[in-house]
Design a protein around this motif. Structure first.
Motif, PDB file in Angstrom:
ATOM      1  N   GLY A 295      42.786  34.523  47.523  1.00 39.78           N
ATOM      2  CA  GLY A 295      43.232  35.746  46.870  1.00 39.78           C
ATOM      3  C   GLY A 295      44.458  35.547  46.007  1.00 39.78           C
ATOM      4  N   ASN A 296      45.478  36.337  46.259  1.00 36.85           N
ATOM      5  CA  ASN A 296      46.662  36.377  45.408  1.00 36.85           C
ATOM      6  C   ASN A 296      47.722  35.368  45.857  1.00 36.85           C
ATOM      7  OD1 ASN A 296      45.530  38.496  43.948  1.00 36.85           O
ATOM      8  ND2 ASN A 296      46.425  40.048  45.300  1.00 36.85           N
ATOM      9  N   ILE A 297      48.432  34.861  44.851  1.00 36.78           N
ATOM     10  CA  ILE A 297      49.611  34.032  45.101  1.00 36.78           C
ATOM     11  C   ILE A 297      50.841  34.872  44.784  1.00 36.78           C
ATOM     12  CG2 ILE A 297      50.786  31.873  44.571  1.00 36.78           C
ATOM     13  CD1 ILE A 297      48.201  30.821  43.413  1.00 36.78           C
ATOM     14  N   ARG A 298      51.802  34.867  45.672  1.00 35.92           N
ATOM     15  CA  ARG A 298      53.034  35.636  45.474  1.00 35.92           C
ATOM     16  C   ARG A 298      54.242  34.724  45.692  1.00 35.92           C
ATOM     17  NH1 ARG A 298      51.969  41.270  45.870  1.00 35.92           N
ATOM     18  NH2 ARG A 298      49.841  41.722  46.603  1.00 35.92           N
ATOM     19  N   GLY A 299      55.351  35.146  45.094  1.00 35.48           N
ATOM     20  CA  GLY A 299      56.607  34.445  45.313  1.00 35.48           C
ATOM     21  C   GLY A 299      56.759  33.156  44.543  1.00 35.48           C
ATOM     22  N   VAL A 300      56.034  32.997  43.409  1.00 38.54           N
ATOM     23  CA  VAL A 300      56.115  31.771  42.627  1.00 38.54           C
ATOM     24  C   VAL A 300      57.351  31.819  41.727  1.00 38.54           C
ATOM     25  CG1 VAL A 300      54.976  30.364  40.877  1.00 38.54           C
ATOM     26  CG2 VAL A 300      53.631  31.438  42.687  1.00 38.54           C
ATOM     27  N   LEU A 301      58.056  30.728  41.664  1.00 43.08           N
ATOM     28  CA  LEU A 301      59.210  30.598  40.779  1.00 43.08           C
ATOM     29  C   LEU A 301      58.738  30.455  39.338  1.00 43.08           C
ATOM     30  CD1 LEU A 301      62.277  29.971  40.241  1.00 43.08           C
ATOM     31  CD2 LEU A 301      61.694  27.577  40.658  1.00 43.08           C
ATOM     32  N   ASP A 302      59.306  31.265  38.421  1.00 49.47           N
ATOM     33  CA  ASP A 302      58.982  31.175  37.003  1.00 49.47           C
ATOM     34  C   ASP A 302      59.821  30.062  36.384  1.00 49.47           C
ATOM     35  OD1 ASP A 302      58.191  31.507  34.444  1.00 49.47           O
ATOM     36  OD2 ASP A 302      59.033  33.502  34.157  1.00 49.47           O
ATOM     37  N   SER A 303      59.251  28.874  36.298  1.00 43.96           N
ATOM     38  CA  SER A 303      60.008  27.718  35.819  1.00 43.96           C
ATOM     39  C   SER A 303      60.293  27.772  34.330  1.00 43.96           C
ATOM     40  CB  SER A 303      59.241  26.428  36.145  1.00 43.96           C
ATOM     41  OG  SER A 303      59.054  26.292  37.539  1.00 43.96           O
ATOM     42  N   SER A 304      59.527  28.578  33.584  1.00 44.88           N
ATOM     43  CA  SER A 304      59.707  28.592  32.135  1.00 44.88           C
ATOM     44  C   SER A 304      61.068  29.128  31.722  1.00 44.88           C
ATOM     45  CB  SER A 304      58.607  29.421  31.480  1.00 44.88           C
ATOM     46  OG  SER A 304      58.684  30.780  31.904  1.00 44.88           O
ATOM     47  N   VAL A 305      61.697  29.963  32.538  1.00 46.92           N
ATOM     48  CA  VAL A 305      62.993  30.531  32.162  1.00 46.92           C
ATOM     49  C   VAL A 305      64.101  29.490  32.264  1.00 46.92           C
ATOM     50  CG1 VAL A 305      62.296  32.847  32.876  1.00 46.92           C
ATOM     51  CG2 VAL A 305      63.424  31.349  34.520  1.00 46.92           C
ATOM     52  N   LEU A 306      63.831  28.391  32.940  1.00 43.54           N
ATOM     53  CA  LEU A 306      64.839  27.338  33.088  1.00 43.54           C
ATOM     54  C   LEU A 306      64.761  26.304  31.973  1.00 43.54           C
ATOM     55  CD1 LEU A 306      64.454  26.741  36.939  1.00 43.54           C
ATOM     56  CD2 LEU A 306      66.020  28.303  35.773  1.00 43.54           C
ATOM     57  N   ASP A 307      63.696  26.369  31.129  1.00 42.65           N
ATOM     58  CA  ASP A 307      63.534  25.408  30.047  1.00 42.65           C
ATOM     59  C   ASP A 307      64.231  25.904  28.788  1.00 42.65           C
ATOM     60  OD1 ASP A 307      62.020  23.717  31.613  1.00 42.65           O
ATOM     61  OD2 ASP A 307      60.143  24.711  31.085  1.00 42.65           O
ATOM     62  N   PRO A 308      64.740  25.010  27.937  1.00 42.29           N
ATOM     63  CA  PRO A 308      65.352  25.421  26.664  1.00 42.29           C
ATOM     64  C   PRO A 308      64.292  25.878  25.676  1.00 42.29           C
ATOM     65  CG  PRO A 308      65.284  23.038  26.824  1.00 42.29           C
ATOM     66  CD  PRO A 308      64.819  23.562  28.163  1.00 42.29           C
ATOM     67  N   GLU A 309      64.711  26.634  24.662  1.00 41.75           N
ATOM     68  CA  GLU A 309      63.801  27.085  23.624  1.00 41.75           C
ATOM     69  C   GLU A 309      63.297  25.873  22.839  1.00 41.75           C
ATOM     70  OE1 GLU A 309      62.592  30.023  22.899  1.00 41.75           O
ATOM     71  OE2 GLU A 309      63.628  31.010  24.572  1.00 41.75           O
ATOM     72  N   PRO A 310      61.991  25.830  22.511  1.00 46.85           N
ATOM     73  CA  PRO A 310      61.466  24.680  21.769  1.00 46.85           C
ATOM     74  C   PRO A 310      62.001  24.643  20.344  1.00 46.85           C
ATOM     75  CG  PRO A 310      59.787  26.365  21.998  1.00 46.85           C
ATOM     76  CD  PRO A 310      60.942  26.808  22.839  1.00 46.85           C
ATOM     77  N   GLY A 311      62.362  23.452  19.860  1.00 46.28           N
ATOM     78  CA  GLY A 311      62.844  23.279  18.508  1.00 46.28           C
ATOM     79  C   GLY A 311      61.713  23.033  17.538  1.00 46.28           C
ATOM     80  N   PRO A 312      62.031  22.778  16.261  1.00 50.17           N
ATOM     81  CA  PRO A 312      60.978  22.548  15.262  1.00 50.17           C
ATOM     82  C   PRO A 312      60.147  21.305  15.556  1.00 50.17           C
ATOM     83  CG  PRO A 312      63.159  22.041  14.366  1.00 50.17           C
ATOM     84  CD  PRO A 312      63.393  22.716  15.674  1.00 50.17           C
ATOM     85  N   GLN A 313      60.720  20.352  16.256  1.00 50.75           N
ATOM     86  CA  GLN A 313      59.992  19.136  16.600  1.00 50.75           C
ATOM     87  C   GLN A 313      59.344  19.214  17.981  1.00 50.75           C
ATOM     88  OE1 GLN A 313      59.621  16.877  14.345  1.00 50.75           O
ATOM     89  NE2 GLN A 313      61.028  17.873  12.895  1.00 50.75           N
ATOM     90  N   GLY A 314      59.397  20.402  18.615  1.00 51.92           N
ATOM     91  CA  GLY A 314      58.800  20.585  19.932  1.00 51.92           C
ATOM     92  C   GLY A 314      59.755  20.134  21.041  1.00 51.92           C
ATOM     93  N   PRO A 315      59.288  20.044  22.268  1.00 46.08           N
ATOM     94  CA  PRO A 315      57.896  20.303  22.647  1.00 46.08           C
ATOM     95  C   PRO A 315      57.650  21.768  23.015  1.00 46.08           C
ATOM     96  CG  PRO A 315      59.084  19.479  24.529  1.00 46.08           C
ATOM     97  CD  PRO A 315      60.075  19.514  23.395  1.00 46.08           C
ATOM     98  N   LEU A 316      56.370  22.168  22.882  1.00 44.14           N
ATOM     99  CA  LEU A 316      55.935  23.462  23.404  1.00 44.14           C
ATOM    100  C   LEU A 316      55.527  23.267  24.863  1.00 44.14           C
ATOM    101  CD1 LEU A 316      55.088  26.446  22.987  1.00 44.14           C
ATOM    102  CD2 LEU A 316      52.834  25.578  22.329  1.00 44.14           C
TER     103      LEU A 316
END
Length: 665
Positions: A295-316
């Motif tokens: 069923g459902n997964i709960r309590g997952v850490l959103d790791s994307s908020v800890l990454d820096p914004e991607p620059g023109p050369q990436g990475p995405l």
């Protein structure tokens, strides 16, 4: 009795020794010597009790001695769990110790319970017990029994928890009056065992317990058990044969006189619902069916908020989450009727903070954006939104992995036979998390990859159909490992290879041919220019603008993807033994503790507050730049633990009609 350790008679002697029947307060000694003086003839005038007959000051009365044996606080009290026969023998050793002769002891015992005494041999001294009716030899090391050494007076024989592999030894000379036979939790294996459970060997058998062995032939077993006219109680649960969907109904219909099956009373409605099923024995599918639901997964850490914004050369950077579990491989391959997905085991990618020399050569760090990266992988999505959609629709893509070791073709990952420890396995697969590998004899299954959400719905359901039932039983005893995995993928702009200027010069004829073709093309374009010059100019201007915007962004549409970086968020064992013991369903909420942090929750809230403009924030009269209260700064804030809902069900037929749907085609 023969002095032979590991035999039943040796265990009985040791038990009698521990009762201390000849030591204080039992037996004869200085504490009661006057009671056992030799009797002499006396005249009637001398019938007054002598001083020694009245008992000396150092002697104890019978009542006092019995109190020492019966009082729970007494140091001479019997150990907890002692039988009534033990207490009687100790009391008899106080009242009349002269009766405790060897012949008396043999004839006294009607029940012997020799449990967990490391007995391996039933010796012939057991025949010295002429009145023995019950013999319990459970939890020992018995492999075979010489049935000629069993007293013919036995009515109850229990051999639970031994290592008996065949009933053939018991059938050589079985006790004729035996009414109960308990052989549960042994090693009985093979279809031939049903040959030894007939009325020819056990004409008076009323109760039979064969639970938790490795019996697989249900139809053959019922054919033999139907000859036991007095059989009323039967236990077969815990055997592989009890995992087929029609097990209970087929057994009830085959044994019309049966009253209790697997400790559950057979009702008249059950007999009616499964009536006639025994006549379909040859066409019923001999397979077990399980349905796994996640069923459902709960309590997952959103790791994307800890990454820096991607620059023109990436990475995405894109993240996806899924759940894996191991299960026995199906006989004819895993079906996709329920949308199940086999997991791919990917060799790990070295992370930014790890030493590159520790990684294998094939797993080098991502190439720099301005360096050729070899053959380009299929184009990646342009935006994170498209990346999330692709992760949901195509969970196992070849472009997302390097040197895949798929569980589809090879079952569990092959391991060298010389491996004897987890350390050797770790050396074989450097930097691989062992929790991402299936256990021996199983296949790893995976849910569809899903993007991050506060509640991630897996919506996973997979049916497993298995015909090899003995490995299935071993798997249920061991349980399955459920793992929540985070998959991180880095996408880089594809840099076109530089033009090679060292190519050989073209010949004179080729140059003239190209010049002529160019002149003809220019002439055709000049003729058409007057007709649609305006449209052509507008189209050219539009293309120019698009190229300029593309150049301004500096990001190529073509992206290449690095191998996925896998991280185990939580892993734990789900116990499946209740399914083997007769329960139709195991439903659990796997909890792996709290992995979210105060800082990550704050960043997630800030990101969501910027992207989601609520109507309440835009109402007139309210400050638009007012920031709502942030979670984590409240004293009663408690992050939700990482959990996943898991349910495993074994299919069981509720009627004869339902059972016939499993006919073999």
């Amino acid at each position: 009795m023969e002095e032979d350790g590991g035999t039943v008679s040796a265990a009985v002697r040791e038990h009698l020794r521990q009762l201390c029947l000849q030591e204080f307060p039992c037996g004869a000694g200085s504490w009661n010597k006057s009671r056992f003086l030799p009797q002499t003839w006396r005249a009637w005038r001398e019938l007054v009790p002598r001083e020694e007959e009245a008992g000396g000051p150092a002697e104890e009365t019978v009542e006092d001695l019995l109190g020492l044996v019966c009082s729970p606080q007494s140091p001479w009290a019997l150990l907890e769990g002692s039988s009534a026969e033990d207490l009687f023998l100790r009391q008899l050793a106080i009242r009349n110790p002269q009766m405790l002769k060897e012949d008396f002891l043999y004839s006294y015992f009607r029940s012997l319970q020799v449990v967990d005494k490391e007995v391996s041999l039933v010796d012939k001294d057991l025949l010295k017990f002429p009145k023995l009716e019950e013999l319990v030899l459970s939890a020992n090391q018995i492999k075979e029994i010489d049935a000629f050494n069993l007293p013919p007076t036995l009515k109850v024989l229990e051999l639970y928890g031994n290592i008996i592999t065949s009933m053939k030894c018991l059938c050589a000379h079985p006790p004729p009056g035996l009414q109960h036979l308990g052989l549960g939790h042994n090693k009985l294996l093979g279809p031939l065992q049903s040959m030894y459970i007939t009325s020819q060997h056990w004409p008076n058998l009323v109760s039979l317990d064969l639970g938790f062995n490795d019996l697989t032939d249900l139809q053959g077993m019922m054919a033999s058990l139907s000859t036991l006219q007095r059989l009323r109680l039967l236990v077969l649960q815990g055997n592989p044969l009890a995992l087929v969907p029609y097990y209970r109904g087929f057994t009830i219909d085959s044994l019309a006189r049966l009253c209790v099956l697997d400790d559950i009373t057979v009702s008249s409605s059950e007999k009616h619902q499964f009536q006639g099923l025994r006549y379909k024995a040859d066409v019923l599918a001999r397979e077990a069916q399980f349905v796994v639901t996640i069923g459902n997964i709960r309590g997952v850490l959103d790791s994307s908020v800890l990454d820096p914004e991607p620059g023109p050369q990436g990475p995405l950077i894109t993240y996806s989450y899924y759940v894996t579990y191991d299960f026995v491989e199906d006989e004819e391959g895993e079906g996709s009727e329920y949308g199940g997905v086999l997991a791919e085991i990917v060799k790990p990618t070295i992370s930014e903070n790890e030493a590159p020399e520790e990684a294998p050569a094939a797993l080098a760090a991502p190439a720099a954006p301005d360096t050729p990266a070899g053959p380009a992988a299929p184009a990646a999505p342009d935006t994170p939104e498209e990346a999330e959609d692709s992760a949901e629709s195509a969970p196992t893509s070849a472009s997302q992995s390097v040197e895949l070791e798929s569980a589809v073709s090879g079952g569990s990952l092959p391991l060298p036979g010389s491996l004897g420890s987890a350390e050797e396995l770790a050396q074989l697969r450097p930097r691989m998390d062992l929790r991402l590998c299936p256990s021996p004899g199983t296949v790893l299954f995976s849910t569809v990859r899903k993007p991050w959400a506060d509640v991630i719905p897996c919506n996973y359901e997979m049916q497993h159909t298995l015909r090899d039932l003995v490995p299935l039983k071993a798997f249920l005893l061991a349980g399955t490992t459920v793992t929540i995995v985070e998959e991180k993928i880095l996408s880089w702009p594809v840099v076109p290879p530089p033009v090679d200027s060292s190519s050989p010069a073209k010949g004179k004829g080729e140059k003239e041919k190209e010049k002529k073709e160019k002149e003809e093309k220019e002439k055709e374009e000049k003729d058409k220019k007057g007709k649609d010059g305006k449209d052509k100019a507008a189209k050219g201007e539009k293309e120019k603008e698009q190229k300029g915007a593309k150049k301004k962004r500096g990001v190529s549409k073509e992206l290449r993807q690095d191998p996925p970086i896998l991280r185990v968020l939580g892993s734990g064992l789900v116990v499946l033994e209740p399914l083997l013991a007769g329960d139709p369903l195991v439903s659990t909420l796997c909890t792996f503790g709290v992995i979210r942090t105060l800082e990550s929750d704050r960043l997630t809230f800030l990101r969501d507050s910027k992207t989601k403009k609520t109507k309440k924030a835009l109402e007139p009269g309210k400050a638009k730049n007012k920031m709502p209260a942030l979670p984590g700064y409240e004293s009663d804030y408690h992050p939700e633990p990482l959990t996943v809902e898991v349910q495993i069900q074994v299919n069981q037929c509720r009627s004869a009609e339902e059972a016939l749907r499993t006919l073999v085609v």
